[in-house]
Design a protein around this motif. Sequence first.
Motif, short mmCIF file in Angstrom:
data_model
loop_
_atom_site.label_atom_id
_atom_site.label_comp_id
_atom_site.label_asym_id
_atom_site.label_seq_id
_atom_site.Cartn_x
_atom_site.Cartn_y
_atom_site.Cartn_z
N CYS A 102 -19.09 10.91 -22.03
CA CYS A 102 -17.66 10.99 -22.34
C CYS A 102 -17.32 9.86 -23.30
N SER A 103 -17.16 10.21 -24.59
CA SER A 103 -16.90 9.20 -25.61
C SER A 103 -15.41 9.12 -25.89
N GLU A 104 -14.96 8.01 -26.51
CA GLU A 104 -13.52 7.77 -26.63
C GLU A 104 -12.89 8.34 -27.89
N GLY A 105 -13.71 8.85 -28.83
CA GLY A 105 -13.09 9.34 -30.05
C GLY A 105 -14.02 10.21 -30.85
N SER A 106 -13.46 10.88 -31.87
CA SER A 106 -14.25 11.72 -32.76
C SER A 106 -14.79 10.88 -33.90
N THR A 119 -17.69 1.77 -40.13
CA THR A 119 -17.76 0.43 -39.52
C THR A 119 -17.40 0.44 -38.04
N THR A 120 -17.23 1.59 -37.41
CA THR A 120 -16.79 1.57 -36.00
C THR A 120 -17.86 2.08 -35.04
N ASP A 151 -12.91 16.57 -32.08
CA ASP A 151 -12.06 16.36 -30.89
C ASP A 151 -12.55 17.12 -29.65
N ALA A 152 -13.75 17.67 -29.71
CA ALA A 152 -14.26 18.41 -28.54
C ALA A 152 -15.68 17.97 -28.16
N THR A 153 -16.68 18.42 -28.92
CA THR A 153 -18.07 18.13 -28.52
C THR A 153 -19.00 17.89 -29.71
N SER A 163 -18.92 14.55 -24.96
CA SER A 163 -17.66 15.21 -24.62
C SER A 163 -16.55 14.25 -25.05
N ILE A 164 -15.86 14.60 -26.13
CA ILE A 164 -14.90 13.66 -26.74
C ILE A 164 -13.60 13.65 -25.94
N THR A 165 -13.32 12.49 -25.32
CA THR A 165 -12.23 12.37 -24.35
C THR A 165 -11.45 11.08 -24.62
N PRO A 166 -10.44 11.13 -25.51
CA PRO A 166 -9.74 9.89 -25.89
C PRO A 166 -9.00 9.20 -24.74
#
Length: 542
Positions: free
Chosen positions: A41-45, A55-56, A228-230, A253-256
Amino acid sequence: MAHHRLLRSLRVTAIAGVAAASIGVAGSAFAQIPNKTLVYCSEGSPAGFDSAQYTTGVDFTASTFTVYNRLVEFVRGGTKVEPGLAEKWDVSPDGKVYTFHLRHGVKFHTTDFFKPTREFDADDVLFTFDRMLDPNNAFRKAYPVSFPYFTDMGLDKLITKVEKVDPYTVRFTLSEPNAPFIQNMAMEFASILSAEYADQLTKAGRAADINQKPIGTGPFVFRSYTKDATIRFDGNPDYWKKGEVKISKLIFSITPDPGVRVQKLKQNECQVMSYPRPADIATLKADSNVDMPSQPGFNLGYLAYNVEHKPFDKLEVREALDMAINKKAIIDSVYQGAGQAASAPVPPTQWSYDKNLKVATYDTAKAKALLGKAGFPNGFEITLWAMPVQRAYNPNARLMAEMIQADWAKIGVKAKIVTYEWGEYIKRAHAGEQDSMLIGWTGDNGDPDNWLGTLLGCEAVKGNNFSRWCYKPFDDLVQKGRTTTGQDARTTIYTQAQQIFAQQLPFSPIANSTVYQPVRKNVVDMRIEPLGYARFDGVSVK
């Protein structure tokens, strides 16, 4: 030319024969990767998959350490450098020539959009660096982008040439000795791309696909991305580090929303999650199916004073503003115990850290007197910028800004809190619009230069030096640190630089946060990466 073409056609036939013979082998190699799926579960796209452009941590986790390799690599869970696509390297006595000896038998990914006809060699290294070094490089003309890290670190000026000595040897010549060079070569922008793939894309008029459909030599093969999804990856059956790929499917699984990430982890919808909020740490620790490893973060959250805007050009003003902030209250409320007060421009886990820096104690009356002495007995009005996103170094910038605003009001300073969308925030700050701003840093490469040079050097004034502070005695030490070899000698230089920083206070260090990496108990050997990204090579699922 004809001779060359004949050789190539012979090679292609040979390869076709080998391919036919090795289908059975590939099948069995694939069988060696356990048939396990891991969901992160990642925090962003990610903005894309071409590491050199970004750079992020969001971008690096999705590309650099999944899809690609570099000539040299950071060890998992550390900042030490080990051989990568280069098995070894030599440095000339004058420290200006680096010769890399490349690994044989490394394969690029085979996907539905690219089938390599050759293995990795010197041409791929040349293409990767030439594209960043030469504005007239054909691929760069076909897909014009900027390379922020490469240029911010001055590598476009430092590297004078990159040559192919033979198919498995590459020579880099530098304009001057550079102590952090090998550490820098392990960074994300140095991810090695396939020259053959770039060539194919250019011919098809689709050069920009390199950023959407990545090809590398790394542990995972890119399959698909829905913003914004996977993001979907498969374990790489041909990975050159035998036995390091232990999952056949890796899904982001992109989950902000951090609260939703916690719920998904608890329900086993993902097995690893990024950035828990301090408020969720107790809940996660109480869950019997979740492990919560943590370590002091290789990071720093700070408040930058734009010294190009009056009255921040006056040292007494910076000292007064710093002294008026109740940092202990911030650590308690914003970090909720998951952080420690910072005193230096580098974190305590960075070699050369000076633990003896003088830090002013919180003192409203003294701060007010200092402001009067500086010619502002009734204070002044300024903007205080607060980031819109949660970062490892600052879990809640809005709350921190409100607390600082209240502290400053006590000495007559009226601060107006300003925020923008994250990309816009950084862009406007690079342009120098801010008076004071909350920002921070997670180290990139384990070298002190990555803090002192990147955040405070004169070359970085339009880059990550958000204080826009260019101070010759300090900058001379930064330059000297880069050209000096040996950790002890460099530590002496960086200790002096930190003492100048503490006297001049271009920014107020606030905190080094504790980093937590929540994982389900069935995940084996997921490590906390001090440099701020997540890595899945070597990770398995029980």
